[in-house]
Motif scaffolding. Structure first.
Motif, PDB file in Angstrom:
ATOM      1  N   LEU A 306       3.256 -10.283   9.206  1.00 27.55           N
ATOM      2  CA  LEU A 306       2.483  -9.985   7.999  1.00 27.55           C
ATOM      3  C   LEU A 306       1.245  -9.157   8.333  1.00 27.55           C
ATOM      4  O   LEU A 306       1.102  -8.029   7.845  1.00 27.55           O
ATOM      5  N   PRO A 307       0.314  -9.632   9.187  1.00 30.80           N
ATOM      6  CA  PRO A 307      -0.831  -8.776   9.520  1.00 30.80           C
ATOM      7  C   PRO A 307      -0.443  -7.568  10.360  1.00 30.80           C
ATOM      8  O   PRO A 307      -1.045  -6.493  10.216  1.00 30.80           O
ATOM      9  N   GLU A 308       0.582  -7.705  11.195  1.00 31.11           N
ATOM     10  CA  GLU A 308       0.976  -6.569  12.023  1.00 31.11           C
ATOM     11  C   GLU A 308       1.479  -5.417  11.164  1.00 31.11           C
ATOM     12  O   GLU A 308       1.188  -4.252  11.417  1.00 31.11           O
ATOM     13  N   THR A 309       2.233  -5.749  10.122  1.00 26.47           N
ATOM     14  CA  THR A 309       2.746  -4.717   9.229  1.00 26.47           C
ATOM     15  C   THR A 309       1.630  -4.089   8.402  1.00 26.47           C
ATOM     16  O   THR A 309       1.570  -2.864   8.249  1.00 26.47           O
ATOM     17  N   LEU A 310       0.745  -4.931   7.870  1.00 29.46           N
ATOM     18  CA  LEU A 310      -0.341  -4.415   7.032  1.00 29.46           C
ATOM     19  C   LEU A 310      -1.301  -3.537   7.822  1.00 29.46           C
ATOM     20  O   LEU A 310      -1.894  -2.597   7.278  1.00 29.46           O
ATOM     21  N   ILE A 311      -1.478  -3.843   9.087  1.00 28.90           N
ATOM     22  CA  ILE A 311      -2.446  -3.100   9.896  1.00 28.90           C
ATOM     23  C   ILE A 311      -1.741  -2.067  10.773  1.00 28.90           C
ATOM     24  O   ILE A 311      -1.899  -0.858  10.611  1.00 28.90           O
ATOM     25  N   GLY A 312      -0.921  -2.537  11.705  1.00 29.64           N
ATOM     26  CA  GLY A 312      -0.315  -1.630  12.678  1.00 29.64           C
ATOM     27  C   GLY A 312       0.742  -0.712  12.110  1.00 29.64           C
ATOM     28  O   GLY A 312       0.696   0.504  12.307  1.00 29.64           O
ATOM     29  N   THR A 313       1.707  -1.294  11.376  1.00 21.37           N
ATOM     30  CA  THR A 313       2.802  -0.473  10.855  1.00 21.37           C
ATOM     31  C   THR A 313       2.308   0.501   9.789  1.00 21.37           C
ATOM     32  O   THR A 313       2.753   1.656   9.736  1.00 21.37           O
ATOM     33  N   ALA A 314       1.402   0.047   8.926  1.00 23.92           N
ATOM     34  CA  ALA A 314       0.890   0.933   7.872  1.00 23.92           C
ATOM     35  C   ALA A 314       0.196   2.148   8.484  1.00 23.92           C
ATOM     36  O   ALA A 314       0.450   3.298   8.093  1.00 23.92           O
ATOM     37  N   ILE A 315      -0.690   1.909   9.446  1.00 22.88           N
ATOM     38  CA  ILE A 315      -1.412   3.017  10.075  1.00 22.88           C
ATOM     39  C   ILE A 315      -0.453   3.888  10.893  1.00 22.88           C
ATOM     40  O   ILE A 315      -0.495   5.120  10.836  1.00 22.88           O
TER      41      ILE A 315
END
Length: 551
Positions: A306-315
């Motif tokens: 959840l946080p990895e997608t919102l932060i890492g994957t999105a950017i």
């Protein structure tokens, strides 16, 4: 209209317009990724309350691995990320008509390859599941038979994804991110339909409405996956129409563009295979533990994602077309600045988020999934092991894409080899004494080492065999591919120290709120402590937040 409301709207419009295209894209992706993850968590909560930490749910989770591997190799990861830089280059230099011609050639090839491999997996499902080094050697015979059947059904969704994943890449190469960002949301809605309608014996009550119940059990979950795959493709079709997509027959194997995609895809395919191999190793080890271990790891991974997608994957997703453009235009300084800013932002955000979730999430997990105390503890320790690697996973999203933007797939392959080697060596030692937490801890160590290695290689071109291999591949003008590399290291400045300080501050606040509000509802205390911890970290990393808004 009230003047205050009007002023507020004008102010928001001004802030939005003042952001760069990359920042707006990252925020747009983060919004839809957040919606997707929220729906995914809802889906998992519904499934968990139906099946618990049961052998049937373990079988369903394991059965996804090989179809997911095919999707990741053909169009979800290996091909898509190798595809976007080439499509971007064709679009920049030759126009949209040529871009769609290349897209059609590659999509036709991907569909045929997926169909062929799917037939192989269908025929070889039993030995793949039962083999000692296979998918689930620790399961009993009945559970293994269920895995085989579910895995074969999942191949239908994989065939649909072989096209849908490439459509995402094609739209992103056209700098269109909205519909590809919505597609996973529709995929999860299809799965929720399977969990709410197709699986249960008794219909769910939603308000005054009783939903129909098909009573298909765990098979309903698979049919929900197939429905979700159809919706995943359908939502993106309007984007193809908008950008005047025209399908072309043929494979174009002799064209320079398709050959370039395949050349870049080769090492990328091996890299993705190694990453997917980690999921197979994970479930192989977990199948040897008590019932529920596979599901605990699946849910712990989902929470970390959840946080990895919102932060890492999105950017990372927003960054790839921009980095590919900068490489195509030989804008070396801009490339380096974009990369450095992204790494600073990811470093600053992920550490406090991991600390806050690790310390404050337990009451929410207990309330959502309805497990007993032992099951909740099992899930939380698996989750904490994954959260330790949140920074590594997020940095890897950007580090790997920085190489693919330069059409260099060999260096990420080196990182993947290091990753899987560490995973097998360390995981085989930790899974027995630490259980699922030992496997998730192994994941964090392996992916963090891979991310750090790639960032080091971005800054300092390696010597020895990797440099020799790279020198064998040359660009059109005869220059060595490594000449496109950025030769200065990623600049982090004091960001790591601020990130560490933010983690300490946020963690202290979470624990303080929990201690001060011990008599209140655990659910309320958990939510309040995490909100307070997150807010306390913001002033410490405000410099990196400003960088994000100006990227």
């Amino acid at each position: 209209m009230d003047e205050t409301v009007l002023a507020g709207k004008v102010g928001l419009c001004y802030i939005w317009d003042s952001m760069t295209h990359l920042t707006r894209t990252s925020l747009l992706l983060a919004f839809f990724f957040a919606a997707d993850k929220a729906v995914a968590i809802l889906r998992q909560v519904v499934i968990a309350r139906q099946f618990g930490l049961s052998p049937e749910l373990d079988a369903f989770n394991v059965a996804n691995n090989v179809p997911d591997l095919l999707f990741a190799l053909i169009s979800g990861g290996a091909l898509a990320i190798a595809f976007i830089p080439v499509l971007t280059e064709v679009l920049t230099r030759q126009g949209r008509e040529a871009t769609w011609r290349v897209f059609s050639n590659v999509a036709n090839l991907a569909f045929l390859v997926t169909a062929g491999l799917g037939l192989v997996v269908f025929a070889a499902a039993r030995p793949m599941v039962e083999w000692e080094l296979g998918i689930a050697p620790g399961f009993g015979g009945e559970q293994q038979a269920l895995v085989i059947t579910l895995m074969r059904l999942n191949l239908v969704a994989t065939l649909i994804f072989s096209i849908s994943g490439l459509v995402m890449a094609g739209l992103q190469a056209n700098q269109h991110f909205l519909l590809p960002a919505m597609a996973p949301l529709l995929y999860n809605l299809g799965q929720i339909f399977g969990a709410l309608v197709l699986s249960p014996e008794k219909g769910y009550q939603l308000g005054g409405v009783t939903l129909p119940a098909m009573g298909l059990g765990v098979y309903g979950l698979v049919y929900g996956v197939i429905l979700g795959a159809i919706l995943h493709l359908a939502i993106q079709i309007p984007g193809l129409i908008r950008y005047r997509f025209q399908w072309s027959f043929g494979l174009g194997l002799r064209t320079a563009e398709v050959q370039k995609v395949l050349r870049v895809m080769g090492p990328r395919l091996l890299s993705v295979f190694l990453v997917q191999l980690i999921f197979l190793v994970r479930d192989n080890l977990a199948s040897r533990l008590a019932a529920g271990a596979v599901t605990a790891l699946t849910y712990g991974w989902m929470i970390q994602q959840l946080p990895e997608t919102l932060i890492g994957t999105a950017i990372g997703t927003a960054l790839l077309p921009t980095l590919a453009e900068q490489v195509a235009r030989k804008e070396r300084l801009q490339f380096e600045q974009t990369l450095s800013r992204a790494v600073q932002v990811l470093t600053a955000l992920t550490v406090p988020v991991a600390v806050v979730l690790g310390l404050g999430l337990r009451p929410l997990v207990a309330a959502a999934f309805g497990f007993d105390a032992a099951g909740t503890d099992l899930l939380m320790w698996a989750t904490r092991g994954f959260l330790l690697g949140l920074i590594g996973h997020s940095l890897l999203e950007v580090a790997a894409r920085s190489f693919y933007a330069q059409q260099d797939a060999l260096t990420p392959l080196l990182g993947a080899v290091v990753n899987v080697t560490i995973y097998i060596a360390l995981g085989s030692q930790l899974y027995r004494p630490l259980g699922p937490a030992g496997i998730s801890l192994t994941d964090s160590v392996a992916f963090t080492v891979q991310a750090v290695l790639l960032l080091v290689l971005l800054g300092r071109p390696p010597v020895g065999i990797v440099r020799w291999i790279r020198s064998r591949f040359r660009t059109k003008d005869g220059a060595a591919a490594e000449d496109l590399r950025i030769l200065t290291p990623v600049q982090l400045g004091t960001t790591p120290w601020r990130s560490l300080a933010a983690g300490l501050v946020s963690g202290g606040v979470v624990l303080a709120v929990q201690a001060a509000a011990g008599g209140l509802s655990p659910l309320l205390v958990g939510a309040a402590s995490m909100a307070a911890g997150g807010a306390a970290a913001l002033p410490v990393i405000w410099r990196e937040i400003r960088i994000l808004l100006k990227m």
